[in-house]
Design a protein around this motif. Structure first.
Motif, PDB file in Angstrom:
ATOM      1  N   VAL A 103       0.852  -1.192   0.000  1.00 26.34           N
ATOM      2  CA  VAL A 103       0.000   0.000   0.000  1.00 26.34           C
ATOM      3  C   VAL A 103       0.891   1.245   0.000  1.00 26.34           C
ATOM      4  CG1 VAL A 103      -1.732   1.311   1.273  1.00 26.34           C
ATOM      5  CG2 VAL A 103      -1.835  -1.185   1.241  1.00 26.34           C
ATOM      6  N   PRO A 104       0.706   2.179  -0.959  1.00 23.16           N
ATOM      7  CA  PRO A 104       1.536   3.397  -0.979  1.00 23.16           C
ATOM      8  C   PRO A 104       1.254   4.275   0.238  1.00 23.16           C
ATOM      9  CG  PRO A 104      -0.227   3.556  -2.594  1.00 23.16           C
ATOM     10  CD  PRO A 104      -0.284   2.165  -2.048  1.00 23.16           C
ATOM     11  N   LYS A 105       2.136   4.222   1.220  1.00 22.77           N
ATOM     12  CA  LYS A 105       1.869   4.884   2.499  1.00 22.77           C
ATOM     13  C   LYS A 105       1.760   6.394   2.375  1.00 22.77           C
ATOM     14  CE  LYS A 105       2.444   0.786   4.208  1.00 22.77           C
ATOM     15  NZ  LYS A 105       3.036   0.160   3.010  1.00 22.77           N
ATOM     16  N   ILE A 106       2.528   6.984   1.449  1.00 25.03           N
ATOM     17  CA  ILE A 106       2.490   8.438   1.318  1.00 25.03           C
ATOM     18  C   ILE A 106       1.110   8.904   0.860  1.00 25.03           C
ATOM     19  CG2 ILE A 106       3.196   8.683  -1.098  1.00 25.03           C
ATOM     20  CD1 ILE A 106       4.627  10.618   1.907  1.00 25.03           C
ATOM     21  N   ALA A 107       0.373   8.001   0.173  1.00 23.69           N
ATOM     22  CA  ALA A 107      -0.986   8.343  -0.256  1.00 23.69           C
ATOM     23  C   ALA A 107      -1.949   8.402   0.926  1.00 23.69           C
ATOM     24  CB  ALA A 107      -1.485   7.321  -1.280  1.00 23.69           C
ATOM     25  N   LEU A 108      -1.506   7.848   2.071  1.00 26.28           N
ATOM     26  CA  LEU A 108      -2.341   7.873   3.267  1.00 26.28           C
ATOM     27  C   LEU A 108      -2.190   9.168   4.058  1.00 26.28           C
ATOM     28  CD1 LEU A 108      -1.732   4.241   4.600  1.00 26.28           C
ATOM     29  CD2 LEU A 108      -3.704   5.069   3.309  1.00 26.28           C
ATOM     30  N   LEU A 109      -1.321  10.065   3.599  1.00 26.68           N
ATOM     31  CA  LEU A 109      -1.087  11.308   4.332  1.00 26.68           C
ATOM     32  C   LEU A 109      -2.378  12.097   4.590  1.00 26.68           C
ATOM     33  CD1 LEU A 109       0.862  13.292   5.646  1.00 26.68           C
ATOM     34  CD2 LEU A 109       1.270  14.291   3.380  1.00 26.68           C
ATOM     35  N   PRO A 110      -3.258  12.271   3.582  1.00 28.80           N
ATOM     36  CA  PRO A 110      -4.507  12.990   3.876  1.00 28.80           C
ATOM     37  C   PRO A 110      -5.360  12.300   4.938  1.00 28.80           C
ATOM     38  CG  PRO A 110      -4.161  12.820   1.511  1.00 28.80           C
ATOM     39  CD  PRO A 110      -3.156  11.929   2.155  1.00 28.80           C
ATOM     40  N   VAL A 111      -5.365  10.960   4.911  1.00 28.07           N
ATOM     41  CA  VAL A 111      -6.148  10.207   5.894  1.00 28.07           C
ATOM     42  C   VAL A 111      -5.557  10.394   7.289  1.00 28.07           C
ATOM     43  CG1 VAL A 111      -6.965   7.913   6.567  1.00 28.07           C
ATOM     44  CG2 VAL A 111      -6.777   8.502   4.141  1.00 28.07           C
ATOM     45  N   VAL A 112      -4.244  10.289   7.375  1.00 26.94           N
ATOM     46  CA  VAL A 112      -3.567  10.460   8.668  1.00 26.94           C
ATOM     47  C   VAL A 112      -3.812  11.862   9.222  1.00 26.94           C
ATOM     48  CG1 VAL A 112      -1.321  10.554   9.813  1.00 26.94           C
ATOM     49  CG2 VAL A 112      -1.814   8.725   8.185  1.00 26.94           C
ATOM     50  N   MET A 113      -3.761  12.859   8.345  1.00 27.71           N
ATOM     51  CA  MET A 113      -3.987  14.231   8.797  1.00 27.71           C
ATOM     52  C   MET A 113      -5.432  14.462   9.208  1.00 27.71           C
ATOM     53  SD  MET A 113      -1.635  16.577   6.265  1.00 27.71           S
ATOM     54  CE  MET A 113       0.141  16.679   6.533  1.00 27.71           C
ATOM     55  N   LEU A 114      -6.375  13.769   8.559  1.00 23.04           N
ATOM     56  CA  LEU A 114      -7.782  13.894   8.956  1.00 23.04           C
ATOM     57  C   LEU A 114      -8.000  13.349  10.365  1.00 23.04           C
ATOM     58  CD1 LEU A 114      -9.701  12.922   5.684  1.00 23.04           C
ATOM     59  CD2 LEU A 114      -9.698  15.154   6.820  1.00 23.04           C
ATOM     60  N   PHE A 115      -7.334  12.232  10.678  1.00 20.75           N
ATOM     61  CA  PHE A 115      -7.536  11.591  11.978  1.00 20.75           C
ATOM     62  C   PHE A 115      -6.674  12.207  13.077  1.00 20.75           C
ATOM     63  CE2 PHE A 115      -9.474   8.274   9.417  1.00 20.75           C
ATOM     64  CZ  PHE A 115     -10.473   7.790  10.248  1.00 20.75           C
ATOM     65  N   GLY A 117      -4.732  15.277  12.712  1.00 20.35           N
ATOM     66  CA  GLY A 117      -4.464  16.702  12.591  1.00 20.35           C
ATOM     67  C   GLY A 117      -3.205  17.003  11.792  1.00 20.35           C
ATOM     68  N   LEU A 118      -2.827  18.276  11.774  1.00 17.80           N
ATOM     69  CA  LEU A 118      -1.685  18.730  10.983  1.00 17.80           C
ATOM     70  C   LEU A 118      -0.411  18.874  11.809  1.00 17.80           C
ATOM     71  CD1 LEU A 118      -3.445  21.553   8.902  1.00 17.80           C
ATOM     72  CD2 LEU A 118      -3.057  19.169   8.236  1.00 17.80           C
ATOM     73  N   GLY A 119      -0.459  18.493  13.074  1.00 20.40           N
ATOM     74  CA  GLY A 119       0.678  18.700  13.966  1.00 20.40           C
ATOM     75  C   GLY A 119       1.740  17.627  13.890  1.00 20.40           C
ATOM     76  N   GLU A 120       2.469  17.484  14.981  1.00 22.98           N
ATOM     77  CA  GLU A 120       3.622  16.587  15.029  1.00 22.98           C
ATOM     78  C   GLU A 120       3.232  15.117  14.910  1.00 22.98           C
ATOM     79  OE1 GLU A 120       6.750  17.837  15.057  1.00 22.98           O
ATOM     80  OE2 GLU A 120       5.717  19.742  14.898  1.00 22.98           O
ATOM     81  N   VAL A 121       2.080  14.750  15.472  1.00 20.87           N
ATOM     82  CA  VAL A 121       1.690  13.336  15.500  1.00 20.87           C
ATOM     83  C   VAL A 121       1.580  12.768  14.094  1.00 20.87           C
ATOM     84  CG1 VAL A 121      -0.112  11.692  16.173  1.00 20.87           C
ATOM     85  CG2 VAL A 121       0.514  13.560  17.714  1.00 20.87           C
ATOM     86  N   SER A 122       0.931  13.495  13.193  1.00 19.91           N
ATOM     87  CA  SER A 122       0.736  12.985  11.838  1.00 19.91           C
ATOM     88  C   SER A 122       2.068  12.863  11.098  1.00 19.91           C
ATOM     89  CB  SER A 122      -0.221  13.898  11.060  1.00 19.91           C
ATOM     90  OG  SER A 122       0.287  15.208  10.957  1.00 19.91           O
ATOM     91  N   LYS A 123       2.994  13.780  11.315  1.00 24.38           N
ATOM     92  CA  LYS A 123       4.295  13.728  10.645  1.00 24.38           C
ATOM     93  C   LYS A 123       5.106  12.534  11.136  1.00 24.38           C
ATOM     94  CE  LYS A 123       4.454  18.710   9.899  1.00 24.38           C
ATOM     95  NZ  LYS A 123       3.008  18.851  10.096  1.00 24.38           N
TER      96      LYS A 123
END
Length: 251
Positions: A103-115, A117-123
Motif C-alpha cells: 500500500v503506498p503509504k504516502i498516499a495515506l497522508l490525507p487520511v492520517v492528517m484527517l484523523f 491533525g496537521l501537527g507533530e503526530v501525523s508527521k
C-alpha cells in the motif's frame, strides 16, 4: 592501518564533494539562469542564515526523524525478531505484512492528517508507517538466515531462550539491523520533507519550500545543502555504531 583507512575515506569524500561542485558550477554556467545559481552564491546564502533560525528548523526536523525512527525500530525489531524466531507468529503475521506493505503509504497522508491533525503526530506517524514494514521484513529475514547449529550449541549446555537471543539472535541479526537503520534513515528524511510541507512553520522541508515560493533560489539550495549535511552526519553516526558493535567486520 585504521588511521590510513580513515584518511583515505576522508580524502574520497573530499574528492567527491569537489567533483559535485565542479559539475554544479559547469551546469550553472551552461544554463545561466537564476533557477540554478552558482555554488558560491548558495554557500554565501548558507552562511547568511541566522544561527537561531538554522538550528530551529534543523531541530524540528531531527526531532521528527528520531521520534519516527525510534518508534518504527522499536515496533519493527520486535515484530521482525518474533517472526524470525517463531514459526507460529511468522505464519500469523506474514499475510498481514505482505498485504499491507505494498500500500503506498504516502498516499495515506490525507487520511492520517484527517484523523490526527496537521501537527507533530501525523508527521511522526507517517515516518513510522513507511519505515516499519521494511524493518520487519529485513530483520525477519536476517534472523531466519542464522543457522540452526548456532542455537544447538547453546541448547547442549542448557542455555535458556533469553541466553540464545542475547548470544546468537541479536548478534547474528545486528548487521541486518544496522543496514536497515541506514536505509530507514534515508527514507525517513525523504518522507519528512514531504510531510513538512503541510501544517508547519518550522523544519527543513518548510524552509526549502518557503524559499522556493519566494523565488529565493540560493536560499532554497542552501536549505537542500543543510538538509543533506544533516543526513550525512546521521549516516556517519550509524557508521560509528557499526564500528563499535561490528569490530570484526572491516571495509
Amino acid at each position: 592501518m585504521v588511521k590510513t583507512t580513515r584518511y583515505h575515506y576522508i580524502l574520497r569524500i573530499l574528492l567527491v564533494f569537489l567533483g559535485i561542485n565542479a559539475v554544479w558550477y559547469a551546469a550553472a554556467l551552461l544554463i545561466d539562469m537564476p533557477i540554478l545559481p552558482r555554488p558560491s552564491a548558495v554557500y554565501e546564502s548558507l552562511l547568511r542564515l541566522g544561527y537561531a533560525e538554522m538550528w530551529l528548523n534543523v531541530g524540528y526536523s531531527l526531532y521528527r526523524v528520531f521520534a519516527g525512527m525510534l518508534l518504527a525500530l522499536a515496533l519493527g525489531l520486535l515484530i521482525g525478531l518474533l517472526m524470525g524466531r517463531s514459526a507460529f507468529w511468522n505464519r500469523l503475521l506474514d499475510p498481514v505484512v505482505y498485504l499491507t506493505y505494498p500500500v503506498p503509504k504516502i498516499a495515506l497522508l490525507p487520511v492520517v492528517m484527517l484523523f490526527f491533525g496537521l501537527g507533530e503526530v501525523s508527521k511522526i506517524l507517517m515516518i513510522v508507517l513507511i519505515l516499519i514494514f521494511q524493518i520487519i521484513i529485513s530483520v525477519r529475514d536476517g534472523v531466519k538466515a542464522i543457522p540452526g547449529t548456532a542455537y544447538e550449541v547453546l541448547s547442549s549446555i542448557g542455555a535458556t531462550a533469553l541466553h540464545k537471543f542475547w548470544h546468537v539472535t541479536l548478534p547474528g541479526a545486528l548487521a541486518v539491523i544496522l543496514s536497515t537503520i541506514r536505509i530507514s534513515l534515508g527514507t525517513a528524511i525523504s518522507v519528512l520533507f514531504f510531510t513538512e510541507i503541510y501544517g508547519t512553520e518550522h523544519g527543513m522541508g518548510f524552509f526549502i519550500m518557503d524559499a522556493w515560493q519566494r523565488l529565493d533560489y540560493p536560499g532554497m539550495y542552501a536549505g537542500i545543502l543543510l538538509f543533506s549535511l544533516v543526513g550525512f552526519i546521521l549516516f556517519l553516526l550509524v557508521d560509528a555504531l557499526d564500528g563499535i558493535f561490528m569490530k570484526w567486520r572491516r571495509y
